[in-house]
Motif scaffolding. Sequence first.
Motif, mmCIF file in Angstrom:
data_model
loop_
_atom_site.group_PDB
_atom_site.id
_atom_site.type_symbol
_atom_site.label_atom_id
_atom_site.label_comp_id
_atom_site.label_asym_id
_atom_site.label_seq_id
_atom_site.Cartn_x
_atom_site.Cartn_y
_atom_site.Cartn_z
ATOM 1 N N GLN A 113 15.541 16.104 -0.720
ATOM 2 C CA GLN A 113 15.889 14.699 -1.388
ATOM 3 C C GLN A 113 16.652 13.351 -1.727
ATOM 4 N N LEU A 114 17.847 14.524 -2.520
ATOM 5 C CA LEU A 114 19.799 13.795 -2.624
ATOM 6 C C LEU A 114 20.058 14.587 -1.759
ATOM 7 N N LEU A 115 20.142 14.764 -0.134
ATOM 8 C CA LEU A 115 21.254 15.386 0.707
ATOM 9 C C LEU A 115 22.020 13.936 1.214
ATOM 10 N N SER A 116 21.473 13.378 1.947
ATOM 11 C CA SER A 116 21.960 11.772 2.488
ATOM 12 C C SER A 116 23.104 11.458 1.521
ATOM 13 N N GLU A 117 22.386 11.350 0.271
ATOM 14 C CA GLU A 117 22.987 10.362 -0.389
ATOM 15 C C GLU A 117 24.972 11.299 -1.063
ATOM 16 N N GLN A 118 24.055 12.796 -1.494
ATOM 17 C CA GLN A 118 25.735 13.455 -1.042
ATOM 18 C C GLN A 118 26.515 13.352 0.373
ATOM 19 N N ALA A 119 26.355 12.680 1.306
ATOM 20 C CA ALA A 119 27.101 12.734 2.164
ATOM 21 C C ALA A 119 27.725 11.149 1.872
ATOM 22 N N SER A 120 27.085 10.568 1.497
ATOM 23 C CA SER A 120 27.080 8.390 0.932
ATOM 24 C C SER A 120 28.625 8.536 0.606
ATOM 25 N N GLU A 121 28.954 10.494 -0.719
ATOM 26 C CA GLU A 121 29.688 9.796 -1.704
ATOM 27 C C GLU A 121 31.259 10.665 -1.554
ATOM 28 N N SER A 122 30.777 11.537 0.005
ATOM 29 C CA SER A 122 32.148 11.439 0.680
ATOM 30 C C SER A 122 32.348 10.782 1.436
ATOM 31 N N MET A 123 31.482 10.094 2.499
ATOM 32 C CA MET A 123 31.936 9.763 3.783
ATOM 33 C C MET A 123 32.368 8.315 3.438
#
Length: 470
Positions: A113-123
Amino acid sequence: MTGSNGTNGVKVTKPTFPAEAATKEYAASLDAQDPLRELRDQFIIPSKANLASKKLAKPGLSKESSIYFCGNSLGIQPKAVAKYMEAQLDTWSSIGVCGHFTDMEDSPLKPWQLLSEQASESMCKLVGASPEEVAAMATLTVNLHLLLASFYKPTEKRQKILMDWKAFPSDHYAIESHIAWHGLDSKENMVLIGPDEDTYEIPTEKILSIIDKHAEDAAVLLLPGIQYYTGQLFDIPRITEYAQSRGLIVGWDLAHAYGNADVKLHDWNVDFAAWCTYKYGNAGPGAMGGLFVHERHGKVDYSEGEDSPKFRHRLTGWYGGDRSVRFQMDNKFKPIPGANGYVVSNPSVIDLTTLLASLSVFDQTSMAELRQKSIKLTAYLEFLLLKDTDEKTRLFEIITPSDPNARGAQLSLLLKPGLLHKVAERLQDAGIICDKREPGVVRAAPVPLYNTFSEVYTFVETFKGALAEQ
């Protein structure tokens, strides 16, 4: 607004090289001084034997690496992908649906549920934005469609979309279809911005003049950050500011700029942008894309109550809704503020896994550092290509701008008629991978994450050798 396409937002001067730089030893000395040289070890570089094999039995037929100058088309695989995929498969096999909410010990990945936000934090670091302004979702063309549905709102007077003369076909089709969707004639409302006859670079002044010409009838300006054919890097901050001052919404396709150019989407006040992650981003073929929506367009207004939020219109879906109420199933859409409010459906966990693996490498450096090396790599490539050649007799022309502030990692080499396939075959036989674009362009892209100055030297030696045989 101020900005630049150079390193750290500062205009850069092209590096210069002494006469003795055209040697294998000098190239090796540049590699020895490279502060990012160890990043190369974090990638699996295709071997010459594997590339030459008609039928690949298994990886690793030879330890001799190819020279891979094709990151502008598909980046190579980070070693982290295997580790991240194993962690993801362990989660799925071990706890099934509970993976949506449960942290797994020693996993580099957050719950699904938090994986896309994890990507956003780096991207977000790669595009100069806040995490809230960036979403990992879908693919480039899908994201362009979703963004155009929100930002292209033609009126009786403003209906045109200003775009690149040689837009990648997918962009062209997307824009064409949105104009038709509104019942308008695409031939009348697609304004193509191209170079003057017998030239390839589009001067910024020409772009601004076309914006002036259509200041009363254009709704959107949508350009590539880097033009895929010529490799030109546009002056994003200046063009954006000027177009917005004339009343246009401004979007950028960063397919060739993501992970390549040091862009500052938030500071440059860009309205929206989209990109793929499988080129310089190294997330794998067809990998999940990304999008940017400036914070001013992602706000959610609850002034009229929690049940009546006001937000910019977009095509909505379940995963754009706030997690706090997502599972109430009451069909009352409460968007996540920012770019993640544009997400429409459950993102592929497998795709996010390869994306996060690639981002784990980018997390070890910065776009400013990568750009600094890239500028030097590409300048060295240009220096060697032009050394000891005469413009009148040269069998190729570099159609990418010579100004380092107006290009990324790619140099497009336009060959004399009839040479493209012979030269491309010679490069392939030598284990050098770069792509060709009809009618006569070889695109060579030394990527700062994994390419070396020595590889640049070998490429030029082979390329010139192929031309000498013609």
